[in-house]
Design an enzyme around this catalytic site. Structure first.
Site, PDB file in Angstrom:
ATOM      1  N   TYR A   1      47.118  28.811 -12.746  1.00 44.61           N
ATOM      2  CA  TYR A   1      45.716  28.658 -13.140  1.00 44.61           C
ATOM      3  C   TYR A   1      45.116  27.391 -12.524  1.00 44.61           C
ATOM      4  CZ  TYR A   1      41.865  27.175 -16.160  1.00 44.61           C
ATOM      5  OH  TYR A   1      40.666  26.704 -16.619  1.00 44.61           O
TER       6      TYR A   1
ATOM      7  N   LYS B   1      42.101  26.690  -9.469  1.00 41.05           N
ATOM      8  CA  LYS B   1      40.921  25.834  -9.566  1.00 41.05           C
ATOM      9  C   LYS B   1      40.826  24.893  -8.366  1.00 41.05           C
ATOM     10  CE  LYS B   1      39.404  27.731 -13.246  1.00 41.05           C
ATOM     11  NZ  LYS B   1      38.165  28.546 -13.166  1.00 41.05           N
TER      12      LYS B   1
END
Length: 284
Positions: free
Chosen positions: A153, A157
């Site tokens: 995750y 980003k």
């Protein structure tokens, strides 16, 4: 740059999107809502609408980011985009790839094709999650600290920030990438005394990011004015962001229940908190 008239809000059915559906319209925005899940509008929920436009009056598009036709319809005619869509916790890489990496690419391509010039990208503190935790309240972690993602995750980003940089240099699309801390009504852990972003401050930050002139590609941390703040908010303040909230009123109760942070605890030693464990734990 004057305040955009119409803003596309992706991920509008998610936790942060739901909060911003109520908090952004009073700043003068008309929202167009996009999510793969049905969006429960304020009107449908039986609540009163806000000034500017109620979420119940907003356009709603239910589709995935992989649906290029629906995404093209969503971006057509908007003045700016707030991009929250994607997976907000750790997941198998294949799912992160589809939702967060490929999905963000599809969004930027749609924006380029439609001539949208401003995007606010929901990055995350987890892009630098393995950075050692500083002393509480030092505010020492700047946006130039090397990225050290703590999860797939967080890795996604970092990709989003780089994609935003590429589309600014190559296509002139401006982006403010916001490394969001812990956005929720109130902090629930001792870590959040440093990372908390109140919903009201989140709306203030988004408004600043949507209206500041000449942002190019700017990276900022998304946090309230916490007494125990870890991050340097100077790049956010340069946009005109003035946080008003502080997690400190919650400190006594949280410390009594959970104790102080301990660097010998792997959940406490790094910025990313429990995301830095194997396997990652929740919450943010």
């Amino acid at each position: 740059m004057t305040a955009p008239r119409t803003v596309l809000l992706t991920g509008a059915a998610g936790g942060l999107g739901t909060l911003m559906r109520e908090l952004l319209p009073p700043y003068g925005y008309r929202l167009r809502l996009f999510d793969q899940r049905p969006v429960e509008t304020i009107e449908n929920a039986g609540n009163a609408g806000n000034a500017g436009n109620a979420a119940g009056e907003a356009e709603v598009i239910t589709a995935e980011l992989a649906d290029r036709e629906a995404l093209g319809e969503a971006v057509r005619g908007v003045d700016a985009i707030v991009h929250f869509a994607g997976i907000s916790l750790e997941a198998p890489f294949e799912k992160i790839l589809r939702a967060n990496i490929e999905g963000t690419y599809h969004l930027y391509e749609a924006a380029r094709e439609a001539g949208v010039r401003r995007i606010v990208f929901a990055s995350s503190n987890h892009a630098v999650g393995f950075t050692p935790r500083p002393a509480d309240g030092s505010g020492a972690i700047g946006v130039d600290t090397p990225r050290r993602p703590d999860t797939y995750y967080g890795l996604s980003k970092g990709f989003g920030e780089d994609l935003a940089s590429l589309y600014w240099d190559l296509h002139g699309i401006e982006t403010v990438s916001v490394r969001i801390g812990s956005c929720c009504p109130e902090p629930t852990t001792v870590r959040m005394l440093s990372t908390w972003l109140s919903p009201a401050d989140a709306a203030r930050l988004l408004h600043a990011a949507l209206t500041a002139p000449d942002v190019g590609h700017t990276v900022v941390y998304g946090s309230s004015a916490n007494t125990r703040l870890w991050w340097d908010l100077s790049s956010a303040r340069a946009l005109g962001y003035e946080p008003r909230d502080d997690a400190e009123p919650y400190a006594a109760a949280l410390l009594a229940a959970q104790g102080e942070l301990d660097d010998d605890n792997p959940e406490h030693a790094h910025l990313g908190g429990s995301f830095c464990t194997d396997p990652p734990q929740w919450p943010h």
